[in-house]
Design a protein around this motif. Structure first.
Motif, PDB file in Angstrom:
ATOM      1  N   PRO A 172       0.820  -1.219   0.000  1.00  0.00           N
ATOM      2  CA  PRO A 172       0.000   0.000   0.000  1.00  0.00           C
ATOM      3  C   PRO A 172       0.853   1.269   0.000  1.00  0.00           C
ATOM      4  N   GLU A 173       0.342   2.285  -0.676  1.00  0.00           N
ATOM      5  CA  GLU A 173       0.950   3.609  -0.697  1.00  0.00           C
ATOM      6  C   GLU A 173      -0.126   4.636  -0.392  1.00  0.00           C
ATOM      7  N   ARG A 174       0.266   5.864  -0.208  1.00  0.00           N
ATOM      8  CA  ARG A 174      -0.684   6.916   0.151  1.00  0.00           C
ATOM      9  C   ARG A 174      -1.478   7.362  -1.074  1.00  0.00           C
ATOM     10  N   GLY A 175      -2.734   7.723  -0.836  1.00  0.00           N
ATOM     11  CA  GLY A 175      -3.556   8.315  -1.877  1.00  0.00           C
ATOM     12  C   GLY A 175      -4.177   7.303  -2.825  1.00  0.00           C
ATOM     13  N   ARG A 176      -4.881   7.827  -3.810  1.00  0.00           N
ATOM     14  CA  ARG A 176      -5.515   7.021  -4.844  1.00  0.00           C
ATOM     15  C   ARG A 176      -4.491   6.638  -5.913  1.00  0.00           C
ATOM     16  N   PRO A 177      -4.789   5.637  -6.744  1.00  0.00           N
ATOM     17  CA  PRO A 177      -3.883   5.310  -7.849  1.00  0.00           C
ATOM     18  C   PRO A 177      -3.630   6.550  -8.707  1.00  0.00           C
ATOM     19  N   PHE A 178      -2.367   6.798  -9.054  1.00  0.00           N
ATOM     20  CA  PHE A 178      -1.985   8.077  -9.668  1.00  0.00           C
ATOM     21  C   PHE A 178      -0.721   7.906 -10.494  1.00  0.00           C
ATOM     22  N   SER A 179      -0.647   8.664 -11.586  1.00  0.00           N
ATOM     23  CA  SER A 179       0.561   8.686 -12.394  1.00  0.00           C
ATOM     24  C   SER A 179       0.665  10.052 -13.065  1.00  0.00           C
ATOM     25  N   ALA A 180       1.891  10.480 -13.380  1.00  0.00           N
ATOM     26  CA  ALA A 180       2.107  11.797 -13.996  1.00  0.00           C
ATOM     27  C   ALA A 180       3.166  11.694 -15.081  1.00  0.00           C
ATOM     28  N   TYR A 181       2.974  12.464 -16.161  1.00  0.00           N
ATOM     29  CA  TYR A 181       3.880  12.442 -17.311  1.00  0.00           C
ATOM     30  C   TYR A 181       4.025  13.853 -17.866  1.00  0.00           C
ATOM     31  N   THR A 182       5.104  14.052 -18.622  1.00  0.00           N
ATOM     32  CA  THR A 182       5.203  15.252 -19.433  1.00  0.00           C
ATOM     33  C   THR A 182       4.623  14.951 -20.803  1.00  0.00           C
ATOM     34  N   LEU A 183       4.176  15.991 -21.468  1.00  0.00           N
ATOM     35  CA  LEU A 183       3.517  15.836 -22.753  1.00  0.00           C
ATOM     36  C   LEU A 183       4.415  15.145 -23.775  1.00  0.00           C
ATOM     37  N   ASP A 184       5.703  15.484 -23.748  1.00  0.00           N
ATOM     38  CA  ASP A 184       6.593  14.918 -24.764  1.00  0.00           C
ATOM     39  C   ASP A 184       6.957  13.453 -24.499  1.00  0.00           C
ATOM     40  N   GLN A 185       6.594  12.926 -23.333  1.00  0.00           N
ATOM     41  CA  GLN A 185       6.829  11.504 -23.058  1.00  0.00           C
ATOM     42  C   GLN A 185       5.832  10.596 -23.780  1.00  0.00           C
ATOM     43  N   LEU A 186       4.644  11.095 -24.110  1.00  0.00           N
ATOM     44  CA  LEU A 186       3.512  10.234 -24.413  1.00  0.00           C
ATOM     45  C   LEU A 186       3.326   9.811 -25.864  1.00  0.00           C
ATOM     46  N   PRO A 187       3.744  10.570 -26.869  1.00  0.00           N
ATOM     47  CA  PRO A 187       3.428  10.164 -28.239  1.00  0.00           C
ATOM     48  C   PRO A 187       3.855   8.731 -28.551  1.00  0.00           C
ATOM     49  N   GLY A 188       2.893   7.927 -29.013  1.00  0.00           N
ATOM     50  CA  GLY A 188       3.171   6.560 -29.411  1.00  0.00           C
ATOM     51  C   GLY A 188       3.392   5.577 -28.281  1.00  0.00           C
ATOM     52  N   LYS A 189       3.276   6.020 -27.031  1.00  0.00           N
ATOM     53  CA  LYS A 189       3.564   5.147 -25.883  1.00  0.00           C
ATOM     54  C   LYS A 189       2.274   4.504 -25.352  1.00  0.00           C
ATOM     55  N   THR A 190       2.439   3.659 -24.331  1.00  0.00           N
ATOM     56  CA  THR A 190       1.303   2.999 -23.678  1.00  0.00           C
ATOM     57  C   THR A 190       1.370   3.234 -22.174  1.00  0.00           C
ATOM     58  N   VAL A 191       0.275   3.718 -21.610  1.00  0.00           N
ATOM     59  CA  VAL A 191       0.148   3.888 -20.163  1.00  0.00           C
ATOM     60  C   VAL A 191      -0.846   2.841 -19.669  1.00  0.00           C
ATOM     61  N   LYS A 192      -0.423   2.061 -18.690  1.00  0.00           N
ATOM     62  CA  LYS A 192      -1.277   0.988 -18.166  1.00  0.00           C
ATOM     63  C   LYS A 192      -1.580   1.205 -16.687  1.00  0.00           C
ATOM     64  N   MET A 193      -2.838   1.051 -16.321  1.00  0.00           N
ATOM     65  CA  MET A 193      -3.252   1.041 -14.918  1.00  0.00           C
ATOM     66  C   MET A 193      -3.515  -0.411 -14.523  1.00  0.00           C
ATOM     67  N   LYS A 194      -2.783  -0.905 -13.541  1.00  0.00           N
ATOM     68  CA  LYS A 194      -2.974  -2.277 -13.062  1.00  0.00           C
ATOM     69  C   LYS A 194      -3.552  -2.228 -11.653  1.00  0.00           C
ATOM     70  N   ILE A 195      -4.733  -2.785 -11.494  1.00  0.00           N
ATOM     71  CA  ILE A 195      -5.426  -2.778 -10.213  1.00  0.00           C
ATOM     72  C   ILE A 195      -5.536  -4.207  -9.688  1.00  0.00           C
ATOM     73  N   MET A 196      -5.136  -4.393  -8.438  1.00  0.00           N
ATOM     74  CA  MET A 196      -5.269  -5.679  -7.759  1.00  0.00           C
ATOM     75  C   MET A 196      -6.430  -5.615  -6.767  1.00  0.00           C
ATOM     76  N   LEU A 197      -6.980  -6.758  -6.418  1.00  0.00           N
ATOM     77  CA  LEU A 197      -8.097  -6.819  -5.477  1.00  0.00           C
ATOM     78  C   LEU A 197      -7.644  -7.514  -4.206  1.00  0.00           C
ATOM     79  N   ALA A 198      -7.839  -6.839  -3.067  1.00  0.00           N
ATOM     80  CA  ALA A 198      -7.483  -7.438  -1.786  1.00  0.00           C
ATOM     81  C   ALA A 198      -8.321  -8.698  -1.561  1.00  0.00           C
ATOM     82  N   GLU A 199      -7.693  -9.729  -1.032  1.00  0.00           N
ATOM     83  CA  GLU A 199      -8.401 -10.995  -0.813  1.00  0.00           C
ATOM     84  C   GLU A 199      -9.455 -10.871   0.279  1.00  0.00           C
TER      85      GLU A 199
END
Length: 257
Positions: A172-199
């Motif tokens: 666990p980490e603080r806060g809600r799931p979150f990610s940040a990028y600069t605009l020039d990082q993103l062209p043609g790339k893939t951003v993935k959100m992976k969510i796990m479920l507590a048992e």
């Protein structure tokens, strides 16, 4: 595609040649790896590009929604535009507001949801900027947990979905799931959100359920008229409750002891 004329000597003559450099794509892919029966909705927000003084009347059409009808027509991946023009105003992507949803019953209201966020800026300090691997993919993580409670005089069981940021192994980490990028990082790339479920599921708040060997029992409180029904030290008198499928139960999650 940008092209430039160059000169080259061929024998005794100078020959003009054209050299073309491909412009970076104006899109990136957003995708999600979610637990079974989970879905996300993405609201992509755009603002006037840096240096622009134009505005969009009423901010109409400055957002694009993906998986609006996540129950009926869900797609795990979306091709998201970085720059677009609305009402003659050049816009740039600034954030993706994500809703993480899952149903726990058949009625339309039998679902829980929580939020996540992707932020895009022109510049970010390295410590805040998410990185991409050698294949052009960046993954951010979260873990969701079901919290259960009862509602109303019949004490119908309801669930709340609580999602927190997490490390790659689910730590666990603080806060809600979150990610940040600069605009020039993103062209043609893939951003993935992976969510796990507590048992393990947990009560929505404290001193309302008592943990027993086979699950959880609901404290009676002052009676069925007492909707909050805190235990207040009485850990021997318990009430029944109704599951969303109509069963009357004495213990959660097994229903009967």
């Amino acid at each position: 595609m940008k092209c430039a004329l160059r000169t080259a000597r061929l024998g005794c003559c100078l020959v003009l040649t054209a050299g073309c450099a491909a412009e970076p794509p104006n899109t990136f892919t957003f995708t999600a790896d979610l637990p079974a029966d989970f879905a996300y909705k993405a609201i992509v927000k755009y603002e006037p590009a840096k240096g622009e003084t134009c505005t969009v009347p009423g901010e109409r059409n400055t957002a694009i929604v993906y998986n609006l009808k996540w129950r009926e027509n869900y797609k795990s991946s979306a091709e998201i535009t970085l720059h677009r023009t609305v009402s003659g105003c050049p816009l740039v992507i600034r954030r993706i507001k994500l809703e993480i949803n899952s149903s726990y019953g058949k009625a339309r209201g039998d679902f829980g949801g929580d939020s996540a966020m992707v932020v895009i800026r022109d510049e970010l300090e390295d410590q805040y900027k998410s990185a991409f691997n050698e294949t052009g993919e960046s993954t951010f993580y979260g873990q969701c947990q079901w919290l259960f409670r009862t509602s109303g005089k019949p004490r119908i069981l309801r669930k709340i979905l609580d999602c927190k940021a997490a490390g790659a192994q689910g730590e666990p980490e603080r806060g809600r799931p979150f990610s940040a990028y600069t605009l020039d990082q993103l062209p043609g790339k893939t951003v993935k959100m992976k969510i796990m479920l507590a048992e393990e599921e947990r009560p929505g708040w404290g001193d309302t359920w008592v943990e027993v060997p086979n699950g959880w029992k609901r404290c009676m409180g002052k009676g069925f008229e007492d909707e909050r029904a805190y235990c207040n030290g009485n850990y021997t008198d318990f009430s029944t409750f109704k599951m969303v499928d109509g069963r009357i139960c004495t213990i959660y999650p097994g229903c009967t002891e």
